[in-house]
Design a protein around this motif. Structure first.
Motif, PDB file in Angstrom:
ATOM      1  N   LEU A  68       0.805  -1.219   0.000  1.00  0.00           N
ATOM      2  CA  LEU A  68       0.000   0.000   0.000  1.00  0.00           C
ATOM      3  C   LEU A  68       0.837   1.268   0.000  1.00  0.00           C
ATOM      4  CD1 LEU A  68      -2.720  -1.071   2.594  1.00  0.00           C
ATOM      5  CD2 LEU A  68      -3.071  -0.735   0.136  1.00  0.00           C
ATOM      6  N   ALA A  69       2.152   1.129   0.056  1.00  0.00           N
ATOM      7  CA  ALA A  69       3.028   2.302   0.219  1.00  0.00           C
ATOM      8  C   ALA A  69       2.828   3.321  -0.890  1.00  0.00           C
ATOM      9  CB  ALA A  69       4.489   1.853   0.286  1.00  0.00           C
ATOM     10  N   HIS A  70       2.776   2.864  -2.142  1.00  0.00           N
ATOM     11  CA  HIS A  70       2.650   3.801  -3.266  1.00  0.00           C
ATOM     12  C   HIS A  70       1.320   4.537  -3.217  1.00  0.00           C
ATOM     13  CE1 HIS A  70       3.284   5.471  -7.236  1.00  0.00           C
ATOM     14  NE2 HIS A  70       2.069   5.064  -7.587  1.00  0.00           N
ATOM     15  N   THR A  71       0.233   3.799  -2.985  1.00  0.00           N
ATOM     16  CA  THR A  71      -1.085   4.430  -2.904  1.00  0.00           C
ATOM     17  C   THR A  71      -1.152   5.392  -1.734  1.00  0.00           C
ATOM     18  OG1 THR A  71      -2.084   2.442  -3.849  1.00  0.00           O
ATOM     19  CG2 THR A  71      -3.556   3.979  -2.753  1.00  0.00           C
ATOM     20  N   ALA A  72      -0.572   4.994  -0.600  1.00  0.00           N
ATOM     21  CA  ALA A  72      -0.585   5.855   0.587  1.00  0.00           C
ATOM     22  C   ALA A  72       0.166   7.148   0.335  1.00  0.00           C
ATOM     23  CB  ALA A  72       0.022   5.104   1.767  1.00  0.00           C
ATOM     24  N   GLU A  73       1.291   7.049  -0.379  1.00  0.00           N
ATOM     25  CA  GLU A  73       2.056   8.256  -0.702  1.00  0.00           C
ATOM     26  C   GLU A  73       1.222   9.196  -1.564  1.00  0.00           C
ATOM     27  OE1 GLU A  73       6.308   9.548  -2.798  1.00  0.00           O
ATOM     28  OE2 GLU A  73       5.727   7.448  -2.653  1.00  0.00           O
ATOM     29  N   HIS A  74       0.474   8.636  -2.521  1.00  0.00           N
ATOM     30  CA  HIS A  74      -0.381   9.436  -3.393  1.00  0.00           C
ATOM     31  C   HIS A  74      -1.481  10.122  -2.589  1.00  0.00           C
ATOM     32  CE1 HIS A  74      -2.341  10.651  -7.093  1.00  0.00           C
ATOM     33  NE2 HIS A  74      -3.476  10.157  -6.629  1.00  0.00           N
ATOM     34  N   PRO A  86       1.096   4.398   5.165  1.00  0.00           N
ATOM     35  CA  PRO A  86       0.434   3.179   4.697  1.00  0.00           C
ATOM     36  C   PRO A  86      -0.285   2.435   5.810  1.00  0.00           C
ATOM     37  CG  PRO A  86       2.837   2.940   4.662  1.00  0.00           C
ATOM     38  CD  PRO A  86       2.550   4.387   4.899  1.00  0.00           C
ATOM     39  N   GLU A  87       0.228   2.551   7.055  1.00  0.00           N
ATOM     40  CA  GLU A  87      -0.452   1.901   8.181  1.00  0.00           C
ATOM     41  C   GLU A  87      -1.860   2.486   8.374  1.00  0.00           C
ATOM     42  OE1 GLU A  87       3.924   1.591   8.655  1.00  0.00           O
ATOM     43  OE2 GLU A  87       2.522   3.251   8.291  1.00  0.00           O
ATOM     44  N   LYS A  88      -1.973   3.814   8.224  1.00  0.00           N
ATOM     45  CA  LYS A  88      -3.279   4.461   8.362  1.00  0.00           C
ATOM     46  C   LYS A  88      -4.215   4.047   7.238  1.00  0.00           C
ATOM     47  CE  LYS A  88      -2.870   7.058  12.057  1.00  0.00           C
ATOM     48  NZ  LYS A  88      -3.775   6.868  13.231  1.00  0.00           N
ATOM     49  N   LEU A  89      -3.654   3.931   6.027  1.00  0.00           N
ATOM     50  CA  LEU A  89      -4.471   3.504   4.891  1.00  0.00           C
ATOM     51  C   LEU A  89      -5.004   2.094   5.115  1.00  0.00           C
ATOM     52  CD1 LEU A  89      -5.646   3.877   2.096  1.00  0.00           C
ATOM     53  CD2 LEU A  89      -3.427   3.218   1.125  1.00  0.00           C
TER      54      LEU A  89
END
Length: 464
Positions: free
Chosen positions: A383-389, A394-397
């Motif tokens: 989820l890191a890439h989506t979370a950055e966007h 990513p933990e929150k996402l």
């Protein structure tokens, strides 16, 4: 939400869903507030009447009907998430029980197509053809030639023009004897053989010399971008002012130093070869992985009803429609440009839809067979890439996806990726030519099968 799933024939399921009374009541209150915006009630400004008075005025039944219209799509999506059903195509939804009071739930059911299951065959250690990544010399020389072309100089010559020469021309075009917008140019550099102008234009200037006046007659294509000229005959009066010859720089160390960051021609060639090799390696690796997946699919048995294939093909086209809309392109206009109907595009997409469904079914079955699990750390990494966007950790996402019940979609995607990795990483590469030869290899069984099919031996490309 409570859900139960019943498997039906033909890769379909029936899902029974029950919406909790408190959720129904929230949607009824929301619907009442929406209806209040259109109502005038004594003692309240328009749109400000409380939901309870709206329900009292209209009756609970009409307000619930509006709540169902507003919320059914969201409830359907929630039922999919809660039941773990991956739909293919549109559902048939029916509301079966509308609550009479605030203490009663709402019930609905739907039937929908699903991805079929697979009976697995061998999927590890498969022999799969893999292309080589050696870069041919002609590829290197072709790119080197393009670099030389970009550094060419044009030298005026006193001779007839040949293909590859550049003419300095003036021209004036007319249709039915009248000049048209965009049909005139001065000091235009025209390379013979480059194919940059209307078909037939350059060919009629072959052999021209400086000072020549040429009359060029052409016909604009029927699909020409300027509608007013499409399909029209045109005449161009062309004045040839100069014939220029391309003079390419010598392929030597001086050229390499000027055209690149390298000091020698061999270093430049090595760089070109290396970059092409890297690109080829990535392409070959991707092709190898896909071939390994398809080999595992070939060993499996997947029953695919035609209705499911059609539904997936329709989904594929609807995805294209959304992409077109996002770019401001009308789907009907796009189809008209392609000269095809919506039905034709969907029909053409069926082979890809079938291949897609088979791959998904087999990879999902492998993930289940192997018992693959996905850790929270793997989820966070994915989820890191989506979370950055979305500008959040990513933990929150992941927490948000869990609260919405959507984390299972990510988890299932990662399980399937592990299945793909297993198949690809255990596959044994063999030369591509050897793999292709095996596909054409005669066996007694293949001859017998061919005889039963009518006496003609199947070969790649013959259909079937």
């Amino acid at each position: 939400m409570k859900t139960s799933v019943t498997e039906l024939p033909g890769s379909r399921v029936r899902v029974e869903a029950e919406v909790a009374p408190e959720d129904v009541d929230r949607r009824v209150q929301r619907a009442a507030r929406g209806l209040a915006r259109e109502m005038r009630m004594p003692g309240f400004r328009q749109g400000k009447a409380p939901p309870s008075l709206v329900i009292q005025r209209l009756g609970r039944g009409p307000v619930i009907e509006q709540a169902v219209r507003d919320s059914l799509a969201e409830w359907y999506e929630r039922a999919l998430l809660d039941s773990g059903v991956s739909p293919v195509g549109d559902p048939e939804i029916e509301v079966t029980d509308v609550p009479d009071s605030e203490q009663d739930p709402l019930a609905f059911h739907f039937e929908v197509g699903v991805r079929p299951g697979a009976d697995l065959g061998e999927y590890q250690g498969l022999e799969v053809g893999r292309a080589g990544t050696e870069v041919p010399d002609d590829v290197v020389e072709r790119e080197l030639g393009a670099l030389r072309e970009s550094g060419a100089r044009l030298e005026p010559v006193e001779r007839a023009a040949a293909e590859g020469d550049v003419l300095l021309v003036d021209f004036v075009g007319s249709v039915d004897g009248e000049p048209f917008e965009g049909g005139e140019a001065h000091d235009y550099l025209l390379e013979l053989g480059a194919g940059r102008l209307i078909e037939g234009f350059e060919e009629q200037l072959g052999g021209a010399e400086a000072g020549d006046e040429r009359r060029v007659e052409v016909t604009f294509p029927d699909d020409y971008q300027a509608d007013r000229l499409a399909g029209k005959d045109a005449v161009f009066e062309v004045s040839v002012k100069e014939v220029r010859e391309k003079v390419l720089p010598e392929a030597d160390d001086d050229f390499a130093a000027e055209a690149s960051e390298f000091d020698t021609l061999e270093e430049l060639r090595a760089d070109i070869r290396g970059k092409h090799g890297e690109a080829a390696e990535q392409r070959v690796e991707q092709d190898f992985r896909v071939a390994a997946i398809d080999a595992a699919v070939e060993n499996a048995t997947v029953e695919l009803p035609e209705e499911i294939v059609t539904a997936r093909a329709t989904e594929r086209w609807e995805r294209v429609e959304r992409q077109l809309a996002g770019r401001g392109i009308d789907a009907a206009t796009y189809l008209q440009m392609q000269g095809k109907s919506r039905e034709e595009v969907i029909e053409e997409s069926k082979p890809d839809a079938e291949r897609e469904l088979r791959r998904e079914a087999v990879m999902t079955a492998i993930a289940e067979q192997e018992g693959f699990e996905v850790t929270d750390e793997e989820m966070v990494e994915a989820l890191a890439h989506t979370a950055e966007h979305e500008r959040m950790p990513p933990e929150k996402l992941l927490e948000r996806l869990r609260a919405e019940g959507r984390d299972a979609l990510v988890r299932e995607d990662l399980r399937v990726r592990k299945a793909i990795d297993l198949v690809a990483e255990t596959a044994k590469p063999i030369p591509l030519g050897q793999a292709e030869a095996r596909e054409r290899l005669w066996t007694p069984e293949s001859e017998a099968a061919a005889g039963e099919a009518g006496g003609e031996l199947w070969t790649p490309g013959s259909g079937g």
